[in-house]
Design a protein around this motif. Structure first.
Motif, PDB file in Angstrom:
ATOM      1  N   ASP A 193      13.815  21.401 -54.315  1.00 46.47           N
ATOM      2  CA  ASP A 193      13.059  21.766 -53.109  1.00 46.47           C
ATOM      3  C   ASP A 193      12.225  20.601 -52.575  1.00 46.47           C
ATOM      4  OD1 ASP A 193      10.528  22.818 -51.703  1.00 46.47           O
ATOM      5  OD2 ASP A 193      11.782  24.633 -51.742  1.00 46.47           O
ATOM      6  N   GLY A 194      11.547  19.884 -53.453  1.00 51.06           N
ATOM      7  CA  GLY A 194      10.718  18.753 -53.038  1.00 51.06           C
ATOM      8  C   GLY A 194       9.257  19.086 -52.825  1.00 51.06           C
ATOM      9  N   ARG A 195       8.909  20.369 -52.742  1.00 47.97           N
ATOM     10  CA  ARG A 195       7.513  20.760 -52.539  1.00 47.97           C
ATOM     11  C   ARG A 195       6.805  21.098 -53.840  1.00 47.97           C
ATOM     12  NH1 ARG A 195       8.079  25.649 -48.501  1.00 47.97           N
ATOM     13  NH2 ARG A 195       9.885  26.016 -49.879  1.00 47.97           N
ATOM     14  N   PHE A 196       7.567  21.284 -54.904  1.00 43.85           N
ATOM     15  CA  PHE A 196       6.994  21.689 -56.183  1.00 43.85           C
ATOM     16  C   PHE A 196       6.928  20.502 -57.132  1.00 43.85           C
ATOM     17  CE2 PHE A 196       9.096  25.356 -54.290  1.00 43.85           C
ATOM     18  CZ  PHE A 196       8.092  26.318 -54.350  1.00 43.85           C
ATOM     19  N   ASN A 197       6.025  20.589 -58.101  1.00 43.53           N
ATOM     20  CA  ASN A 197       5.852  19.503 -59.064  1.00 43.53           C
ATOM     21  C   ASN A 197       6.932  19.574 -60.138  1.00 43.53           C
ATOM     22  OD1 ASN A 197       4.903  17.412 -60.625  1.00 43.53           O
ATOM     23  ND2 ASN A 197       3.290  18.626 -61.588  1.00 43.53           N
ATOM     24  N   ALA A 198       8.151  19.279 -59.727  1.00 48.88           N
ATOM     25  CA  ALA A 198       9.309  19.265 -60.621  1.00 48.88           C
ATOM     26  C   ALA A 198      10.455  18.587 -59.883  1.00 48.88           C
ATOM     27  CB  ALA A 198       9.704  20.683 -61.019  1.00 48.88           C
ATOM     28  N   GLY A 199      11.298  17.881 -60.618  1.00 46.00           N
ATOM     29  CA  GLY A 199      12.458  17.270 -59.983  1.00 46.00           C
ATOM     30  C   GLY A 199      12.096  16.378 -58.814  1.00 46.00           C
ATOM     31  N   ASN A 200      12.647  16.684 -57.638  1.00 50.89           N
ATOM     32  CA  ASN A 200      12.426  15.852 -56.453  1.00 50.89           C
ATOM     33  C   ASN A 200      10.970  15.785 -56.016  1.00 50.89           C
ATOM     34  OD1 ASN A 200      15.155  15.361 -56.345  1.00 50.89           O
ATOM     35  ND2 ASN A 200      15.557  16.783 -54.665  1.00 50.89           N
ATOM     36  N   SER A 249      -8.002  17.140 -57.132  1.00 48.07           N
ATOM     37  CA  SER A 249      -6.683  17.740 -57.252  1.00 48.07           C
ATOM     38  C   SER A 249      -6.027  17.344 -58.554  1.00 48.07           C
ATOM     39  CB  SER A 249      -5.807  17.287 -56.094  1.00 48.07           C
ATOM     40  OG  SER A 249      -5.771  15.885 -56.027  1.00 48.07           O
ATOM     41  N   THR A 250      -5.426  18.339 -59.216  1.00 48.63           N
ATOM     42  CA  THR A 250      -4.593  18.043 -60.371  1.00 48.63           C
ATOM     43  C   THR A 250      -3.238  18.657 -60.136  1.00 48.63           C
ATOM     44  OG1 THR A 250      -5.229  20.066 -61.538  1.00 48.63           O
ATOM     45  CG2 THR A 250      -6.540  18.090 -61.969  1.00 48.63           C
ATOM     46  N   ALA A 251      -2.196  17.900 -60.468  1.00 47.09           N
ATOM     47  CA  ALA A 251      -0.852  18.452 -60.344  1.00 47.09           C
ATOM     48  C   ALA A 251      -0.480  19.075 -61.679  1.00 47.09           C
ATOM     49  CB  ALA A 251       0.141  17.347 -59.982  1.00 47.09           C
ATOM     50  N   CYS A 252      -0.631  20.370 -61.774  1.00 46.48           N
ATOM     51  CA  CYS A 252      -0.305  21.054 -63.025  1.00 46.48           C
ATOM     52  C   CYS A 252       0.672  22.190 -62.742  1.00 46.48           C
ATOM     53  CB  CYS A 252      -1.565  21.599 -63.698  1.00 46.48           C
ATOM     54  SG  CYS A 252      -2.501  22.750 -62.677  1.00 46.48           S
ATOM     55  N   ASP A 253       1.222  22.179 -61.534  1.00 47.68           N
ATOM     56  CA  ASP A 253       2.039  23.298 -61.096  1.00 47.68           C
ATOM     57  C   ASP A 253       3.493  23.145 -61.520  1.00 47.68           C
ATOM     58  OD1 ASP A 253       1.566  21.163 -59.388  1.00 47.68           O
ATOM     59  OD2 ASP A 253       2.371  22.190 -57.649  1.00 47.68           O
ATOM     60  N   THR A 254       3.737  23.443 -62.801  1.00 45.94           N
ATOM     61  CA  THR A 254       5.098  23.546 -63.300  1.00 45.94           C
ATOM     62  C   THR A 254       5.855  24.632 -62.537  1.00 45.94           C
ATOM     63  OG1 THR A 254       4.121  24.998 -64.950  1.00 45.94           O
ATOM     64  CG2 THR A 254       4.706  22.803 -65.663  1.00 45.94           C
ATOM     65  N   VAL A 255       7.159  24.646 -62.670  1.00 44.07           N
ATOM     66  CA  VAL A 255       7.957  25.752 -62.145  1.00 44.07           C
ATOM     67  C   VAL A 255       8.664  26.414 -63.317  1.00 44.07           C
ATOM     68  CG1 VAL A 255       8.278  24.583 -59.951  1.00 44.07           C
ATOM     69  CG2 VAL A 255      10.047  24.374 -61.700  1.00 44.07           C
ATOM     70  N   HIS A 274       8.274  31.441 -60.679  1.00 42.95           N
ATOM     71  CA  HIS A 274       6.972  30.975 -60.196  1.00 42.95           C
ATOM     72  C   HIS A 274       7.054  29.511 -59.755  1.00 42.95           C
ATOM     73  CE1 HIS A 274       5.563  28.129 -63.263  1.00 42.95           C
ATOM     74  NE2 HIS A 274       6.128  28.905 -64.180  1.00 42.95           N
ATOM     75  N   GLY A 275       6.133  29.138 -58.860  1.00 49.14           N
ATOM     76  CA  GLY A 275       6.071  27.773 -58.361  1.00 49.14           C
ATOM     77  C   GLY A 275       4.841  27.018 -58.811  1.00 49.14           C
ATOM     78  N   GLY A 276       4.082  27.586 -59.764  1.00 49.92           N
ATOM     79  CA  GLY A 276       2.956  26.863 -60.339  1.00 49.92           C
ATOM     80  C   GLY A 276       1.603  27.459 -60.043  1.00 49.92           C
ATOM     81  N   ALA A 277       0.766  27.543 -61.066  1.00 53.21           N
ATOM     82  CA  ALA A 277      -0.607  28.007 -60.884  1.00 53.21           C
ATOM     83  C   ALA A 277      -1.368  26.996 -60.035  1.00 53.21           C
ATOM     84  CB  ALA A 277      -1.292  28.181 -62.235  1.00 53.21           C
ATOM     85  N   SER A 290      10.319  23.614 -65.856  1.00 55.77           N
ATOM     86  CA  SER A 290      10.424  22.201 -65.500  1.00 55.77           C
ATOM     87  C   SER A 290       9.112  21.754 -64.879  1.00 55.77           C
ATOM     88  CB  SER A 290      11.574  21.989 -64.504  1.00 55.77           C
ATOM     89  OG  SER A 290      11.736  20.615 -64.205  1.00 55.77           O
ATOM     90  N   THR A 291       8.754  20.494 -65.126  1.00 52.02           N
ATOM     91  CA  THR A 291       7.513  19.975 -64.554  1.00 52.02           C
ATOM     92  C   THR A 291       7.594  18.471 -64.344  1.00 52.02           C
ATOM     93  OG1 THR A 291       5.110  19.775 -64.862  1.00 52.02           O
ATOM     94  CG2 THR A 291       6.462  19.638 -66.833  1.00 52.02           C
ATOM     95  N   GLY A 292       6.868  18.011 -63.344  1.00 55.88           N
ATOM     96  CA  GLY A 292       6.723  16.589 -63.101  1.00 55.88           C
ATOM     97  C   GLY A 292       5.502  16.026 -63.793  1.00 55.88           C
TER      98      GLY A 292
END
Length: 303
Positions: free
Chosen positions: A57-64, A180-186, A13-16, A202-204
């Protein structure tokens, strides 16, 4: 653990609440995980491969793609891994590490289960892990949007007054308040053909959040769980997920014989509709994803 041969499977998954436009990233992650599973046969290695792909990837709230904290400069990340071979590791509030999920895996080989903050970062450097990529313009743009909305009256975190972030502000720089809230873990769950299960997350972090905030992703039983009956990963607003020990609660229902799809729906129903939450899971015979928001995901099974 049964030795009965079965088909390996992967759910990613890429996040709710994340954009469904990013689903191609989940597809690529699942493909790489399945290829890893077919080549090595280790469910945990496959789950880590999937999450590493999403971190890069850079589009998800994790890593890059991890979200900037409220000060516009700090990034704090969490990650976790667990499998039915006894490997368990987590990292919380780590900075400047390219792939926190790989750090969580390395921690599983230490005498500890979790490292946090500066200690986690020092450990990452001691074993030669790469530093994070430079902050991207997309991350900065998301932060600017968040700060403008934080000044408004609509709660950015359901049930939380925006003014509380001002009251309890704990960054070195002053708060500058110019849906907006960034809660989209992967996350990824994997079933090996040998019957073993694994999960990686993983999550940012969350936006907005105070410095040092830890969500559900590195907390066993809340954001993730793996046992002989299956593996589960949660995504959404961690402060709500933790209160329900969501991953372990849903696992308990599966353990009691409730069909997987029904167990996931029951887990999501624990939350108000305004609280973003999603689940992915698999058992010996099933693999599903369920969310009360749009959630990019991919599900693949070995042929």
């Amino acid at each position: 653990m049964s030795n009965k041969q079965q088909a390996g499977a992967v759910v990613v998954h890429g996040g709710a609440g994340a954009s469904l436009d990013n689903e191609d990233g989940c597809v690529l992650a699942a493909r790489r995980a399945l290829a890893q599973l077919e080549a090595r046969g280790d469910a945990l290695e496959a789950a880590i491969e999937a999450v590493t792909t999403l971190e890069d990837d850079g589009r998800f709230n994790a890593g890059n793609g991890a979200t900037l904290c409220l000060d516009g400069a700090t990034i704090e990340m969490d990650a976790s891994i667990m499998d039915t071979r006894g490997r368990l590791g987590a990292v919380a509030c780590v900075r400047d590490v390219k792939n926190p999920v790989k750090l969580a895996r390395a921690i599983a080989d230490t005498p500890h289960v979790m490292l946090a903050g500066e200690g986690a970062q020092r450990f990452a450097r001691s074993i030669g892990m790469r530093e994070s990529a430079p902050i991207s313009e997309r991350q900065r743009a998301d932060h600017r949007k968040l700060m403008s909305e934080l000044a408004g009256s609509v709660p950015l975190m359901p049930g939380i007054d925006n003014r509380l972030f001002d009251r309890f502000w704990n960054y070195k720089t002053p708060l500058q308040l110019p849906k907006s809230t960034a809660c989209d873990t992967v996350g990824a769950v994997v079933r090996g053909a040998d019957g073993h299960f694994a999960v990686a997350c993983s999550t940012g972090g969350s936006a907005p959040s105070l410095l040092g905030r830890v969500g559900d992703s590195p907390i066993i039983g809340s954001g993730f769980y793996a046992g002989p009956h299956g593996a589960i990963a949660a995504t959404g607003i961690g402060e709500h997920i933790i209160r329900h020990l969501l991953a372990r609660t849903v696992y308990g229902w599966i353990e009691d014989g409730i069909p997987l799809e029904q167990a996931l729906a029951r887990g999501i129903a624990l939350f108000d509709k305004e609280v973003s939450v999603g689940l992915i899971a698999l058992t010996r015979t099933e693999a599903h994803a369920h969310s009360n928001q749009g959630m990019p995901y991919s599900k693949m099974t070995q042929r």
